[in-house]
Design an enzyme around this catalytic site. Sequence first.
Site, PDB file in Angstrom:
ATOM      1  N   ARG A 270       2.390  11.071  78.561  1.00  0.00           N
ATOM      2  CA  ARG A 270       3.005  12.418  77.371  1.00  0.00           C
ATOM      3  C   ARG A 270       1.180  12.556  77.329  1.00  0.00           C
ATOM      4  NH1 ARG A 270       2.846   9.756  71.548  1.00  0.00           N
ATOM      5  NH2 ARG A 270       1.746  11.185  71.241  1.00  0.00           N
TER       6      ARG A 270
ATOM      7  N   ASP B  67      -8.581   4.803  70.947  1.00  0.00           N
ATOM      8  CA  ASP B  67      -7.327   4.629  71.554  1.00  0.00           C
ATOM      9  C   ASP B  67      -7.589   3.466  73.202  1.00  0.00           C
ATOM     10  OD1 ASP B  67      -6.882   8.384  71.332  1.00  0.00           O
ATOM     11  OD2 ASP B  67      -6.221   6.871  70.472  1.00  0.00           O
TER      12      ASP B  67
ATOM     13  N   ARG C  42       0.870   7.582  59.852  1.00  0.00           N
ATOM     14  CA  ARG C  42       0.108   9.406  59.702  1.00  0.00           C
ATOM     15  C   ARG C  42      -0.203   9.997  59.410  1.00  0.00           C
ATOM     16  NH1 ARG C  42      -0.164   8.683  65.882  1.00  0.00           N
ATOM     17  NH2 ARG C  42      -1.766  10.625  65.075  1.00  0.00           N
TER      18      ARG C  42
ATOM     19  N   CYS D  49       5.008   7.952  63.251  1.00  0.00           N
ATOM     20  CA  CYS D  49       4.765   7.529  65.011  1.00  0.00           C
ATOM     21  C   CYS D  49       5.231   5.667  64.373  1.00  0.00           C
ATOM     22  CB  CYS D  49       3.972   7.986  65.786  1.00  0.00           C
ATOM     23  SG  CYS D  49       2.513   7.971  65.406  1.00  0.00           S
TER      24      CYS D  49
ATOM     25  N   LYS E 209      -6.417  15.834  77.217  1.00  0.00           N
ATOM     26  CA  LYS E 209      -5.195  15.654  76.220  1.00  0.00           C
ATOM     27  C   LYS E 209      -5.457  15.871  74.536  1.00  0.00           C
ATOM     28  CE  LYS E 209      -2.836  12.358  74.647  1.00  0.00           C
ATOM     29  NZ  LYS E 209      -2.063  12.373  72.414  1.00  0.00           N
ATOM     30  N   ASN E 210      -6.251  15.450  74.199  1.00  0.00           N
ATOM     31  CA  ASN E 210      -7.011  15.549  72.815  1.00  0.00           C
ATOM     32  C   ASN E 210      -7.497  16.612  72.936  1.00  0.00           C
ATOM     33  OD1 ASN E 210      -4.825  13.790  72.183  1.00  0.00           O
ATOM     34  ND2 ASN E 210      -6.193  11.874  72.019  1.00  0.00           N
TER      35      ASN E 210
HETATM   36  C1  EPZ Z   1      -6.424  12.165  66.440  1.00  0.00           C
HETATM   37  O1  EPZ Z   1      -5.231  11.734  66.245  1.00  0.00           O
HETATM   38  C2  EPZ Z   1      -5.661  11.399  68.046  1.00  0.00           C
HETATM   39  N1  EPZ Z   1      -5.101  12.302  68.672  1.00  0.00           N
HETATM   40  C3  EPZ Z   1      -5.588  10.149  68.365  1.00  0.00           C
HETATM   41  O2  EPZ Z   1      -5.052  10.247  69.541  1.00  0.00           O
HETATM   42  C4  EPZ Z   1      -6.788   9.369  68.168  1.00  0.00           C
HETATM   43  O3  EPZ Z   1      -6.220   8.222  68.368  1.00  0.00           O
HETATM   44  C5  EPZ Z   1      -6.981   9.600  66.466  1.00  0.00           C
HETATM   45  O4  EPZ Z   1      -7.314  11.166  66.359  1.00  0.00           O
HETATM   46  C6  EPZ Z   1      -8.709   8.311  66.568  1.00  0.00           C
HETATM   47  O5  EPZ Z   1      -9.354   9.091  67.095  1.00  0.00           O
HETATM   48  C7  EPZ Z   1      -5.218  13.962  68.846  1.00  0.00           C
HETATM   49  O6  EPZ Z   1      -5.982  14.096  69.046  1.00  0.00           O
HETATM   50  C8  EPZ Z   1      -4.057  14.607  69.330  1.00  0.00           C
HETATM   51  P1  EPZ Z   1      -7.323  10.584  62.875  1.00  0.00           P
HETATM   52  P2  EPZ Z   1      -5.194  12.101  64.483  1.00  0.00           P
HETATM   53  O7  EPZ Z   1      -7.066  12.243  61.595  1.00  0.00           O
HETATM   54  O8  EPZ Z   1      -6.213  13.283  64.204  1.00  0.00           O
HETATM   55  C9  EPZ Z   1      -5.990   8.978  58.349  1.00  0.00           C
HETATM   56  C10 EPZ Z   1      -3.784   9.197  71.457  1.00  0.00           C
HETATM   57  O9  EPZ Z   1      -3.677   8.253  71.767  1.00  0.00           O
HETATM   58  N2  EPZ Z   1      -5.420   9.721  58.443  1.00  0.00           N
HETATM   59  O10 EPZ Z   1      -8.354  10.988  63.132  1.00  0.00           O
HETATM   60  O11 EPZ Z   1      -3.681  11.936  63.243  1.00  0.00           O
HETATM   61  C11 EPZ Z   1      -4.250   8.206  59.624  1.00  0.00           C
HETATM   62  O12 EPZ Z   1      -3.583   7.564  59.163  1.00  0.00           O
HETATM   63  C12 EPZ Z   1      -3.515   9.465  69.943  1.00  0.00           C
HETATM   64  O13 EPZ Z   1      -3.652  10.237  72.084  1.00  0.00           O
HETATM   65  C13 EPZ Z   1      -5.116  10.403  56.704  1.00  0.00           C
HETATM   66  O14 EPZ Z   1      -5.082   9.536  56.018  1.00  0.00           O
HETATM   67  O15 EPZ Z   1      -6.227  10.977  63.851  1.00  0.00           O
HETATM   68  C14 EPZ Z   1      -5.687   7.079  60.788  1.00  0.00           C
HETATM   69  O16 EPZ Z   1      -4.861   5.983  60.110  1.00  0.00           O
HETATM   70  C15 EPZ Z   1      -2.888   9.192  68.961  1.00  0.00           C
HETATM   71  N3  EPZ Z   1      -4.743  11.344  56.358  1.00  0.00           N
HETATM   72  C16 EPZ Z   1      -6.660   7.867  60.362  1.00  0.00           C
HETATM   73  O17 EPZ Z   1      -7.029   8.120  59.439  1.00  0.00           O
HETATM   74  C17 EPZ Z   1      -4.862  12.365  56.907  1.00  0.00           C
HETATM   75  O18 EPZ Z   1      -5.127  13.505  56.503  1.00  0.00           O
HETATM   76  C18 EPZ Z   1      -7.022   8.058  61.312  1.00  0.00           C
HETATM   77  O19 EPZ Z   1      -6.807   9.446  61.590  1.00  0.00           O
HETATM   78  C19 EPZ Z   1      -5.282  12.419  57.955  1.00  0.00           C
HETATM   79  C20 EPZ Z   1      -5.375  11.024  58.708  1.00  0.00           C
END
Ligand code: EPZ
Length: 421
Positions: free
Chosen positions: A398, A306, A121, A116, A22-23
């Site tokens: 999802r 995850d 997020r 979410c 998915k990701n």
């Molecule tokens: C991706 O989310 C995945 N989703 C998530 O999977 C996964 O848990 C996550 O990466 C971490 O591996 C998809 O790929 C669609 P991040 P993403 O940006 O990109 C903070 C699932 O279950 N952050 O690496 O949103 C954020 O708040 C989903 O399949 C900022 O502070 O993850 C979080 O604490 C859930 N500012 C951390 O970084 C930003 O601009 C990780 O977020 C962006 C992120």
Amino acid sequence: MERLMITGQVPLKGEVEVHGAKNSSLPLLAAAVLCHGQTVLHNCPDLSDVAAACEILSYLGCRVEREGRTVLIDTEGICRHSVPDSLMREMRSSIVFLGAIAARMGRAELCFPGGCELGPRPIDLHLSALRKLGLSIREEHGNLLCRTDGRMTGTSLSLSFPSVGATENILLAAATAQGRTILTNAAREPEIVDLAGFLNQCGARISGAGEGTIVIDGVETLHGCEHRVIPDRIVAATFLSCAACTGGDVLVKQVEPAHLAGVLPIFEEMGCHVRCYADAVHLKAPGRLRAVKDVRTMPYPGFPTDAQAPIMAAAAVAEGTSVFVENIFESRYKHAAELTRMGARIKLEGKVALVEGVPKLSGAEVFCTDLRGGAALVAAGLCAEGTTILREIHHIDRGYERIEEALRPLGAQILREDSTF
Ligand code: EPZ
């Protein structure tokens, strides 16, 4: 509303295949916006989040056709640059379309994705990087109004945190920017490597994906290509956890064992015998699992956040106390309360969850709180005594293609039912 009925304590045995990630599918569908002509994605899972991404592509004016797990995208008719609020709210990771739409159309309008179940997020890392690439972004009444005069301009960028989504947005925006972009502290997840590989097949010039520093030399245009989505490592980890907690003996196929390097040692520490093949992992569980010393979620190649919930379900019935530390998301223990309703003994203190293993869980009526929390409840139901009724299973749909159909051939007593309330 649909629900899952699970009768537990049946050791899972046999073989199960894992669908595409998915990701990886989501950023690849966003990347198709950059490509002139037709793009074909194979092994693209039939999930509600993927359907939402396809809906965005259709709204933008692209032709999108699915045949089984193959999706064709033709962007010749692209005519819009905005993503409807309803779709942004339905799937916050739609923010990954921002860089691609702005690069293709010169402008983009999306609403703030909002938080979410996992916490606020934020997207500050996305926005500051895109601004440095020359995208002007006005934040008005919860909307992002973006435009660029001509192509964006390559530059040096560094992420304060190796955000997966921000890395993806930067790759998508920089692929057709003018000049070179050097991104340091980039996310290293396999999905990043898959996205860079796809973009290079389409004519991009990206090197270093999967390492901390990625170099993107912008090109004028990208053409379509045919690409196979990598396997879903989190679905694989989930199936392995279901095998582990039921005392099972399962071969999980169509996986990249290297993508599970942060997860497999945890199963071995719990007493499972794990064997890797070219595209499969075999797990044979002990009579009773042992507790795991500590599971700290980290950016790839560390233990993936995850997989935290699905593996907590296995730890709930292990001998001894396991310690989980959730370092990535603010609030990713919502499944703990539901596991407790099934007899789990879990103590939460901020980022830490202490899981004192119990001899067995008891079936109960429980509610999915989020995607991976829901998967954890499936694993818990499979090892619990008696029947578990799982509600709000749209969360699971999802990210898992008909999870009950995947698990039933392994002997799982699991059924999807329509319930009037
Ligand atoms: C991706 O989310 C995945 N989703 C998530 O999977 C996964 O848990 C996550 O990466 C971490 O591996 C998809 O790929 C669609 P991040 P993403 O940006 O990109 C903070 C699932 O279950 N952050 O690496 O949103 C954020 O708040 C989903 O399949 C900022 O502070 O993850 C979080 O604490 C859930 N500012 C951390 O970084 C930003 O601009 C990780 O977020 C962006 C992120």
